[in-house]
Motif scaffolding. Structure first.
Motif, short mmCIF file in Angstrom:
data_model
loop_
_atom_site.label_atom_id
_atom_site.label_comp_id
_atom_site.label_asym_id
_atom_site.label_seq_id
_atom_site.Cartn_x
_atom_site.Cartn_y
_atom_site.Cartn_z
N ASP A 189 -13.42 -0.08 3.36
CA ASP A 189 -12.07 -0.38 3.84
C ASP A 189 -11.98 -1.88 4.08
OD1 ASP A 189 -9.55 -0.39 4.88
OD2 ASP A 189 -10.08 0.60 6.76
N GLU A 196 -9.75 -4.04 3.64
CA GLU A 196 -8.51 -4.61 4.17
C GLU A 196 -8.23 -4.19 5.60
OE1 GLU A 196 -5.06 -4.78 1.52
OE2 GLU A 196 -6.33 -3.89 -0.03
N HIS A 218 0.82 -1.21 0.00
CA HIS A 218 0.00 0.00 0.00
C HIS A 218 0.85 1.25 0.00
CE1 HIS A 218 -4.10 -1.48 0.41
NE2 HIS A 218 -3.65 -2.42 1.22
N LEU A 252 -7.49 -1.22 6.86
CA LEU A 252 -6.35 -0.31 6.99
C LEU A 252 -6.57 0.71 8.10
CD1 LEU A 252 -5.66 0.40 3.20
CD2 LEU A 252 -4.47 -1.21 4.69
N ARG A 278 1.33 2.25 11.64
CA ARG A 278 1.41 1.27 10.55
C ARG A 278 1.36 1.80 9.13
NH1 ARG A 278 -4.35 -1.43 12.25
NH2 ARG A 278 -5.71 0.24 11.49
N HIS A 279 1.24 3.11 8.94
CA HIS A 279 1.06 3.60 7.57
C HIS A 279 2.00 4.73 7.20
CE1 HIS A 279 -2.26 0.97 6.99
NE2 HIS A 279 -3.10 1.61 7.77
#
Length: 370
Positions: free
Chosen positions: A295, A297, A167, A299, A343-344
């Motif tokens: 959403d 997945e 991603h 995220l 996490r992003h």
């Protein structure tokens, strides 16, 4: 390690969203001591349009805020064997010319010691599959797909476990809340009109609700034809033209909220893939309200990291709530920042990329079924 990335453009983000993520990931790798080199073709469409509209000054924000990065402009006679001789990892973006994709794969197939990945960050695999199938990927070790729905397309094409979901993410070295808060007013939307893939949705989930609630609305972006500009004027929207992505944090810092209006393809055919603006907005600490988007997945935490409006009436309610409830704004900011930082970020994606490359080891290139 020595990384080489072939991109449409690193220097220009004019209607070229991949540049956002690429800059962040390459900078992260560089800060870890890796050698990073980006190649972009001479006459890149994005860069040509940027220079036509804004001249060399249009590159000032990129150059000043990404001093670690630069790119090499190449012509079709580039000696790929020489360029790739000492590379450890080579990544080729899907907006590259087919001849280049094939030529790099040939170098790998004929004994290149680097690991070679194809990076797909667009919906063409479902909206125009022949445009992707024309690429000769027979020399590639794997595919980086920017969402599970896209990865599944490549699995159906025979890639199996060699397709990896990678991603996009926020470059948190640049995209973060302002050091000092100043007065915030109105709503901002940063996005391109493009091919009218969301014209109806923009009216329903952005223009009309903002007008109804009485929130000033600023819009930044390119490729707005006359009829689109007339629509903006009808709703009292202030159109501010192109914004260098490196300046987006400054713009977010002046507004109360922003809105996510996904393109139709990412709602209907590639669900679960947000635009990079979602990551960037949350990283900047601005409340986000989204039009319907699944959403799938996991995220984020919809309703906690950002608000979701299922229709125009609910969008109006959310806008009013964000305008009038400082506690709600604070909670959205805190939750969104926590998710991005945990996490992003581009640091997380750099970790993932290094793990993918380690997993491929010294494998031979993939043999793709006909």
């Amino acid at each position: 390690m020595k990384f080489i990335y072939f991109t449409h453009s690193l220097a220009s983000c004019w209607n070229h969203g991949n540049a956002h993520f690429l800059r962040g990931v390459l900078r992260e790798l560089a800060h870890r001591g890796h050698a990073v080199i980006a190649y972009e073709p001479r006459g890149a469409w994005s860069l040509e349009n940027l220079l036509k509209d804004h001249g060399e000054a249009g590159l000032d924000a990129y150059r000043s805020l990404y001093p670690e990065l630069s790119s090499t402009v190449f012509d079709p006679d580039l000696d790929l064997e020489e360029v790739l001789a000492d590379a450890d990892a080579v990544i080729v973006h899907e907006w590259s010319d087919p001849w280049l994709v094939a030529a790099i794969g040939k170098v790998r197939r004929q004994g290149g010691r680097f690991r070679l990945l194809f990076h797909d960050t667009h919906h063409r695999a479902v909206s125009d599959p022949n445009a992707i199938r024309q690429f000769d990927l027979s020399g590639y070790d794997g595919v980086l797909a920017f969402g599970e729905a896209l990865a599944e397309v490549y699995r159906r094409w025979g890639w199996g476990e060699r397709v990896h979901v990678w991603h996009e993410a926020a470059d948190t070295r640049l995209f973060h809340p302002p050091a000092q808060e100043t007065e915030r007013k109105g709503v901002v939307w940063i996005g391109n009109w493009g091919d009218d893939e969301r014209g109806v949705e923009l009216e329903s989930f952005l223009f009309r609700p903002a007008q109804t609630v009485g929130l000033p609305l600023d819009i930044y972006g390119v490729r707005y034809p006359e009829d689109a500009l007339e629509t903006l004027a009808r709703y009292g929207v202030t159109y501010r033209g192109w914004l260098p992505n490196a300046r987006a944090p400054e713009v977010f810092a002046r507004h109360l909220a922003t809105v996510h209006v996904p393109r139709r393809f990412y709602v209907d055919m590639l669900p679960g893939i947000p635009t990079i603006r979602v990551f960037e907005a949350l990283a900047c600490g601005i409340p986000l309200i989204s039009a319907p988007w699944s959403d799938s997945e996991g995220l984020f935490s919809p309703g906690t990291d950002y608000l979701v409006a299922q229709d125009e009436v609910q969008m109006e309610r959310h806008m009013k709530a964000v305008l009038n409830d400082p506690n709600l704004r604070s909670a959205l900011i805190e939750n969104g920042l926590k998710t991005i930082r945990s996490r992003h970020s581009c640091a997380h994606r750099a970790d993932q990329l290094l793990a993918i490359l380690a997993n491929h080891g010294a494998s031979t290139p993939m043999e793709i079924p006909a």
